[in-house]
Design an enzyme around this catalytic site. Structure first.
Site, mmCIF file in Angstrom:
data_model
loop_
_atom_site.group_PDB
_atom_site.id
_atom_site.type_symbol
_atom_site.label_atom_id
_atom_site.label_comp_id
_atom_site.label_asym_id
_atom_site.label_seq_id
_atom_site.Cartn_x
_atom_site.Cartn_y
_atom_site.Cartn_z
ATOM 1 C CG ASP A 72 -1.980 -8.895 7.059
ATOM 2 O OD1 ASP A 72 -2.014 -7.664 7.248
ATOM 3 O OD2 ASP A 72 -0.818 -9.187 6.675
ATOM 4 C CD GLU A 126 2.310 -4.219 8.073
ATOM 5 O OE1 GLU A 126 3.238 -3.524 8.297
ATOM 6 O OE2 GLU A 126 2.041 -5.258 8.771
#
Ligand SMILES: [Zn+2]
Length: 354
Positions: A72, A126
Protein backbone atom coordinates in the site's frame (compact mmCIF):
# COMPACT_ATOMS: atom_id res chain seq x y z
CA UNK A 1 -0.64 -7.91 -19.80
CA UNK A 2 0.35 -8.48 -16.22
CA UNK A 3 3.51 -7.80 -14.23
CA UNK A 4 6.79 -9.10 -15.67
CA UNK A 5 8.83 -10.14 -12.63
CA UNK A 6 11.85 -10.98 -14.79
CA UNK A 7 12.04 -7.47 -16.23
CA UNK A 8 14.65 -5.07 -14.83
CA UNK A 9 13.54 -4.21 -11.27
CA UNK A 10 13.60 -0.54 -12.27
CA UNK A 11 10.86 -1.21 -14.85
CA UNK A 12 9.08 -3.49 -12.40
CA UNK A 13 9.09 -0.64 -9.84
CA UNK A 14 7.44 1.65 -12.41
CA UNK A 15 4.84 -1.02 -13.22
CA UNK A 16 3.98 -1.45 -9.52
CA UNK A 17 3.85 2.32 -8.96
CA UNK A 18 1.42 2.66 -11.88
CA UNK A 19 -1.08 0.42 -10.09
CA UNK A 20 -2.53 2.83 -7.49
CA UNK A 21 -2.79 1.06 -4.12
CA UNK A 22 -3.69 3.46 -1.35
CA UNK A 23 -4.23 1.60 1.94
CA UNK A 24 -7.46 -0.49 1.91
CA UNK A 25 -7.43 -0.44 -1.91
CA UNK A 26 -4.76 -3.07 -2.56
CA UNK A 27 -6.99 -5.71 -4.21
CA UNK A 28 -5.87 -5.01 -7.78
CA UNK A 29 -2.14 -4.89 -7.03
CA UNK A 30 -2.42 -8.01 -4.84
CA UNK A 31 -4.28 -9.82 -7.68
CA UNK A 32 -1.52 -8.91 -10.13
CA UNK A 33 1.30 -9.89 -7.76
CA UNK A 34 -0.42 -13.20 -6.97
CA UNK A 35 -0.95 -14.03 -10.65
CA UNK A 36 2.65 -13.10 -11.53
CA UNK A 37 4.13 -15.21 -8.71
CA UNK A 38 1.96 -18.21 -9.63
CA UNK A 39 3.09 -18.10 -13.26
CA UNK A 40 6.68 -16.78 -12.96
CA UNK A 41 8.09 -18.15 -9.67
CA UNK A 42 7.66 -21.91 -10.16
CA UNK A 43 9.60 -23.04 -7.06
CA UNK A 44 7.31 -21.11 -4.71
CA UNK A 45 4.22 -22.18 -2.79
CA UNK A 46 1.84 -19.20 -3.13
CA UNK A 47 -1.13 -18.30 -0.92
CA UNK A 48 -3.42 -15.34 -0.50
CA UNK A 49 -4.52 -13.82 2.84
CA UNK A 50 -6.91 -10.90 2.43
CA UNK A 51 -4.99 -8.49 0.21
CA UNK A 52 -1.63 -9.94 1.21
CA UNK A 53 0.24 -12.42 -0.98
CA UNK A 54 2.67 -14.91 0.56
CA UNK A 55 5.08 -17.22 -1.22
CA UNK A 56 7.81 -19.53 0.00
CA UNK A 57 10.29 -22.12 -1.16
CA UNK A 58 10.50 -25.48 0.61
CA UNK A 59 14.00 -26.60 -0.38
CA UNK A 60 15.12 -27.84 3.02
CA UNK A 61 17.96 -25.30 3.27
CA UNK A 62 19.61 -24.77 6.66
CA UNK A 63 18.21 -21.26 7.03
CA UNK A 64 15.25 -19.20 5.88
CA UNK A 65 15.27 -15.53 4.85
CA UNK A 66 11.98 -13.64 4.92
CA UNK A 67 11.55 -10.71 2.52
CA UNK A 68 8.64 -8.48 3.49
CA UNK A 69 7.18 -5.43 1.82
CA UNK A 70 3.95 -3.50 2.16
CA UNK A 71 2.13 -2.96 -1.12
CA UNK A 72 0.00 0.00 0.00
CA UNK A 73 0.92 3.67 -0.27
CA UNK A 74 -0.22 6.90 1.28
CA UNK A 75 -2.87 8.78 -0.79
CA UNK A 76 -1.72 9.79 -4.26
CA UNK A 77 -0.74 13.47 -4.42
CA UNK A 78 -1.29 14.09 -8.14
CA UNK A 79 2.04 12.26 -8.64
CA UNK A 80 1.02 9.30 -10.83
CA UNK A 81 1.76 7.80 -13.30
CA UNK A 82 5.47 7.40 -12.65
CA UNK A 83 8.06 9.19 -14.78
CA UNK A 84 11.83 9.16 -15.16
CA UNK A 85 13.84 12.34 -14.68
CA UNK A 86 17.54 12.80 -14.01
CA UNK A 87 18.37 9.21 -13.10
CA UNK A 88 15.38 9.02 -10.77
CA UNK A 89 11.95 7.43 -10.96
CA UNK A 90 9.26 9.79 -9.62
CA UNK A 91 5.83 8.98 -8.25
CA UNK A 92 3.79 7.91 -5.23
CA UNK A 93 5.31 4.76 -3.72
CA UNK A 94 8.59 4.84 -5.66
CA UNK A 95 10.61 5.17 -2.45
CA UNK A 96 8.11 3.83 0.11
CA UNK A 97 8.25 1.11 -0.90
CA UNK A 98 7.44 -0.33 -4.31
CA UNK A 99 11.12 -0.21 -5.30
CA UNK A 100 11.80 -2.57 -2.38
CA UNK A 101 8.84 -4.76 -3.42
CA UNK A 102 10.14 -4.87 -7.01
CA UNK A 103 13.60 -5.99 -5.87
CA UNK A 104 12.10 -8.82 -3.78
CA UNK A 105 9.67 -9.97 -6.49
CA UNK A 106 12.39 -9.89 -9.14
CA UNK A 107 14.77 -11.94 -6.98
CA UNK A 108 12.04 -14.50 -6.22
CA UNK A 109 11.47 -15.00 -9.95
CA UNK A 110 15.12 -15.09 -11.03
CA UNK A 111 17.13 -16.95 -8.35
CA UNK A 112 16.99 -20.60 -9.33
CA UNK A 113 19.16 -22.07 -6.57
CA UNK A 114 18.98 -19.87 -3.45
CA UNK A 115 21.39 -20.71 -0.62
CA UNK A 116 18.61 -20.04 1.93
CA UNK A 117 14.94 -20.92 1.75
CA UNK A 118 13.01 -17.74 0.92
CA UNK A 119 9.67 -16.50 2.21
CA UNK A 120 8.08 -13.53 0.48
CA UNK A 121 5.42 -11.51 2.33
CA UNK A 122 3.71 -8.76 0.32
CA UNK A 123 1.21 -7.20 2.71
CA UNK A 124 -1.49 -4.55 2.92
CA UNK A 125 -2.39 -1.61 5.16
CA UNK A 126 1.01 -0.66 6.61
CA UNK A 127 0.47 3.07 6.17
CA UNK A 128 -2.61 3.31 8.43
CA UNK A 129 -3.55 2.44 12.01
CA UNK A 130 -1.63 -0.57 13.30
CA UNK A 131 -4.82 -2.55 14.09
CA UNK A 132 -5.37 -2.81 10.30
CA UNK A 133 -1.77 -3.83 9.50
CA UNK A 134 -1.67 -6.87 7.20
CA UNK A 135 1.45 -8.20 8.88
CA UNK A 136 -0.37 -8.25 12.21
CA UNK A 137 -3.24 -10.21 10.58
CA UNK A 138 -0.77 -12.72 9.10
CA UNK A 139 0.82 -13.10 12.54
CA UNK A 140 -2.62 -14.04 13.92
CA UNK A 141 -3.86 -16.17 10.96
CA UNK A 142 -0.69 -17.78 9.60
CA UNK A 143 2.04 -17.62 12.26
CA UNK A 144 4.07 -20.46 10.69
CA UNK A 145 4.50 -18.34 7.55
CA UNK A 146 6.56 -15.84 9.55
CA UNK A 147 9.12 -18.37 10.77
CA UNK A 148 12.59 -17.29 9.57
CA UNK A 149 16.20 -16.85 10.65
CA UNK A 150 16.26 -13.25 9.50
CA UNK A 151 13.64 -10.86 8.13
CA UNK A 152 14.41 -8.09 5.65
CA UNK A 153 11.84 -5.33 5.19
CA UNK A 154 12.33 -3.37 1.99
CA UNK A 155 11.46 -0.02 3.56
CA UNK A 156 13.50 2.94 2.31
CA UNK A 157 16.80 2.93 4.19
CA UNK A 158 19.16 4.77 1.87
CA UNK A 159 21.25 1.65 1.21
CA UNK A 160 21.98 1.04 4.89
CA UNK A 161 20.97 -1.98 6.89
CA UNK A 162 18.83 -0.42 9.63
CA UNK A 163 18.36 -2.65 12.62
CA UNK A 164 16.57 -2.74 15.95
CA UNK A 165 14.72 0.22 17.38
CA UNK A 166 14.74 2.35 20.49
CA UNK A 167 12.19 2.04 23.26
CA UNK A 168 10.12 4.90 24.65
CA UNK A 169 8.44 5.74 27.95
CA UNK A 170 6.57 8.81 29.14
CA UNK A 171 6.25 9.81 32.78
CA UNK A 172 4.39 12.66 34.45
CA UNK A 173 6.39 14.23 37.28
CA UNK A 174 4.13 16.08 39.71
CA UNK A 175 4.96 18.58 42.41
CA UNK A 176 2.46 19.49 45.13
CA UNK A 177 2.29 22.65 47.27
CA UNK A 178 -0.14 24.85 49.18
CA UNK A 179 -2.46 27.46 47.66
CA UNK A 180 -2.37 31.01 48.92
CA UNK A 181 -2.98 34.59 47.77
CA UNK A 182 0.17 35.76 45.99
CA UNK A 183 0.05 39.00 48.02
CA UNK A 184 0.82 36.84 51.07
CA UNK A 185 3.00 34.28 49.30
CA UNK A 186 4.75 33.23 52.53
CA UNK A 187 1.50 31.50 53.51
CA UNK A 188 1.73 29.20 50.47
CA UNK A 189 4.11 26.64 49.02
CA UNK A 190 4.72 27.10 45.27
CA UNK A 191 4.47 23.84 43.27
CA UNK A 192 5.81 25.43 40.06
CA UNK A 193 9.01 26.47 41.83
CA UNK A 194 9.58 22.85 42.84
CA UNK A 195 9.74 21.87 39.17
CA UNK A 196 12.90 24.00 38.87
CA UNK A 197 14.90 21.16 40.39
CA UNK A 198 13.37 18.72 37.88
CA UNK A 199 14.33 20.96 34.96
CA UNK A 200 17.86 21.36 36.38
CA UNK A 201 18.30 17.60 36.39
CA UNK A 202 17.03 17.41 32.80
CA UNK A 203 19.41 20.15 31.64
CA UNK A 204 22.38 18.46 33.32
CA UNK A 205 21.48 14.96 32.08
CA UNK A 206 24.12 13.27 29.91
CA UNK A 207 22.42 10.76 27.56
CA UNK A 208 24.25 7.60 26.56
CA UNK A 209 25.36 6.59 23.08
CA UNK A 210 25.25 2.79 23.03
CA UNK A 211 26.90 0.57 20.42
CA UNK A 212 25.08 -2.76 19.95
CA UNK A 213 26.20 -5.05 17.09
CA UNK A 214 27.73 -2.03 15.32
CA UNK A 215 24.55 0.09 15.58
CA UNK A 216 24.87 3.24 17.67
CA UNK A 217 21.73 4.17 19.59
CA UNK A 218 21.43 7.73 20.93
CA UNK A 219 19.29 8.06 24.02
CA UNK A 220 17.37 11.20 24.98
CA UNK A 221 15.60 12.39 28.13
CA UNK A 222 13.38 15.37 27.35
CA UNK A 223 10.62 17.45 28.86
CA UNK A 224 7.81 17.45 26.29
CA UNK A 225 5.06 19.28 28.22
CA UNK A 226 4.65 21.41 31.32
CA UNK A 227 1.47 22.29 33.22
CA UNK A 228 0.73 24.46 36.22
CA UNK A 229 -0.85 27.67 37.49
CA UNK A 230 -4.33 28.70 38.63
CA UNK A 231 -4.67 32.47 38.30
CA UNK A 232 -2.50 35.56 38.19
CA UNK A 233 -2.84 36.12 41.95
CA UNK A 234 -2.68 32.56 43.31
CA UNK A 235 0.31 30.55 44.52
CA UNK A 236 -0.22 27.22 42.69
CA UNK A 237 -0.57 24.02 44.67
CA UNK A 238 0.08 21.68 41.70
CA UNK A 239 2.41 21.57 38.70
CA UNK A 240 3.72 18.84 36.46
CA UNK A 241 6.18 18.16 33.71
CA UNK A 242 5.85 15.30 31.22
CA UNK A 243 9.15 13.63 30.37
CA UNK A 244 9.85 11.33 27.43
CA UNK A 245 12.77 8.91 27.64
CA UNK A 246 13.93 7.33 24.36
CA UNK A 247 16.22 4.49 25.30
CA UNK A 248 18.58 2.03 23.66
CA UNK A 249 17.28 -1.54 23.37
CA UNK A 250 19.77 -2.89 25.93
CA UNK A 251 17.35 -1.56 28.57
CA UNK A 252 13.95 -3.14 29.21
CA UNK A 253 10.94 -0.92 29.90
CA UNK A 254 11.29 -1.75 33.62
CA UNK A 255 14.98 -0.80 33.60
CA UNK A 256 14.18 2.42 31.77
CA UNK A 257 11.53 3.36 34.36
CA UNK A 258 13.97 2.57 37.18
CA UNK A 259 16.59 4.76 35.49
CA UNK A 260 14.21 7.70 35.21
CA UNK A 261 13.25 7.36 38.89
CA UNK A 262 16.96 7.41 39.74
CA UNK A 263 17.53 10.60 37.74
CA UNK A 264 14.92 12.45 39.81
CA UNK A 265 15.75 10.71 43.09
CA UNK A 266 15.55 12.85 46.22
CA UNK A 267 13.27 15.54 44.73
CA UNK A 268 9.92 16.45 46.32
CA UNK A 269 7.87 15.04 43.41
CA UNK A 270 5.89 11.96 42.41
CA UNK A 271 6.53 10.07 39.18
CA UNK A 272 3.77 8.30 37.21
CA UNK A 273 4.39 6.10 34.17
CA UNK A 274 1.77 6.89 31.48
CA UNK A 275 3.04 5.22 28.31
CA UNK A 276 5.65 2.62 27.35
CA UNK A 277 6.86 0.67 24.30
CA UNK A 278 9.83 -1.69 24.41
CA UNK A 279 12.74 -1.35 22.02
CA UNK A 280 14.15 -4.14 19.87
CA UNK A 281 17.70 -5.45 19.86
CA UNK A 282 19.26 -5.55 16.40
CA UNK A 283 20.23 -9.23 16.79
CA UNK A 284 22.86 -8.88 14.07
CA UNK A 285 25.28 -11.26 15.76
CA UNK A 286 23.13 -14.25 14.76
CA UNK A 287 24.64 -16.06 11.72
CA UNK A 288 21.99 -15.38 9.05
CA UNK A 289 21.94 -11.69 10.02
CA UNK A 290 25.73 -11.41 10.25
CA UNK A 291 26.06 -12.77 6.71
CA UNK A 292 23.64 -10.08 5.52
CA UNK A 293 25.69 -7.35 7.18
CA UNK A 294 28.84 -8.75 5.55
CA UNK A 295 27.13 -8.79 2.12
CA UNK A 296 26.20 -5.13 2.62
CA UNK A 297 29.82 -4.23 3.30
CA UNK A 298 29.10 -3.42 6.95
CA UNK A 299 26.82 -0.46 6.09
CA UNK A 300 24.74 -0.68 9.27
CA UNK A 301 22.98 1.89 11.40
CA UNK A 302 20.46 2.01 14.22
CA UNK A 303 16.76 2.58 13.59
CA UNK A 304 15.34 5.11 16.05
CA UNK A 305 11.61 5.00 15.38
CA UNK A 306 9.19 2.10 15.74
CA UNK A 307 8.60 0.10 12.53
CA UNK A 308 7.35 -3.36 11.54
CA UNK A 309 10.93 -4.52 12.23
CA UNK A 310 9.84 -4.53 15.88
CA UNK A 311 7.07 -7.07 15.13
CA UNK A 312 9.70 -9.57 14.02
CA UNK A 313 12.00 -8.70 16.90
CA UNK A 314 9.11 -9.47 19.26
CA UNK A 315 8.90 -12.92 17.62
CA UNK A 316 12.64 -13.41 18.29
CA UNK A 317 13.57 -13.01 14.60
CA UNK A 318 16.44 -10.60 13.79
CA UNK A 319 14.94 -8.05 11.42
CA UNK A 320 16.25 -5.11 9.43
CA UNK A 321 15.08 -2.46 7.04
CA UNK A 322 16.96 -2.56 3.75
CA UNK A 323 15.55 -0.89 0.67
CA UNK A 324 16.63 1.35 -2.18
CA UNK A 325 14.47 4.33 -1.25
CA UNK A 326 15.47 7.45 0.68
CA UNK A 327 13.47 7.61 3.93
CA UNK A 328 13.43 11.41 3.77
CA UNK A 329 11.41 11.30 0.53
CA UNK A 330 8.72 8.90 1.75
CA UNK A 331 5.15 10.30 1.73
CA UNK A 332 6.24 13.47 -0.10
CA UNK A 333 4.65 14.97 -3.21
CA UNK A 334 8.08 14.84 -4.90
CA UNK A 335 8.66 11.21 -3.83
CA UNK A 336 11.26 9.53 -6.06
CA UNK A 337 13.96 6.89 -6.03
CA UNK A 338 17.42 6.76 -7.61
CA UNK A 339 17.31 4.03 -10.22
CA UNK A 340 20.97 3.17 -9.50
CA UNK A 341 19.98 2.37 -5.90
CA UNK A 342 17.40 -0.17 -7.14
CA UNK A 343 20.14 -1.93 -9.11
CA UNK A 344 22.61 -1.80 -6.20
CA UNK A 345 20.07 -3.24 -3.74
CA UNK A 346 19.15 -6.02 -6.16
CA UNK A 347 22.84 -6.92 -6.68
CA UNK A 348 23.60 -6.95 -2.96
CA UNK A 349 20.62 -9.16 -2.09
CA UNK A 350 21.36 -11.50 -5.00
CA UNK A 351 24.91 -12.01 -3.60
CA UNK A 352 23.46 -12.69 -0.16
CA UNK A 353 20.77 -15.11 -1.36
CA UNK A 354 22.91 -17.18 -3.75
ZN1 LIG B 1 6.85 2.12 4.15
Amino acid sequence: MGLDLRADPIELTAALVDIPSESRNEKRIADEIEAALRSQAPGFEVIRNGDAVLARTNLGRGSRVLLAGHIDTVPVADNLPSRYEGGELWGCGTSDMKSGDAVFLHLAATIAEPSHDITLVMYDCEEIESSANGLGRIERDLPDWLAADVAILGEPSGGYIEAGCQGTIRVVIRAAGTRAHSARSWLGDNAIHKLGAVLDRLSAYQPRNVDIDGCVYREGLSAVRIDGGIAGNVIPDAASVTVNFRFAPDRSVEAAVAHVREVFDGLDVTIELTDAAAGALPGLAKPAAAALVAAAGGQVRAKYGWTDVSRFAALGIPAVNYGPGDPNLAHKVDERVEVAAITATTDMLRRYLT
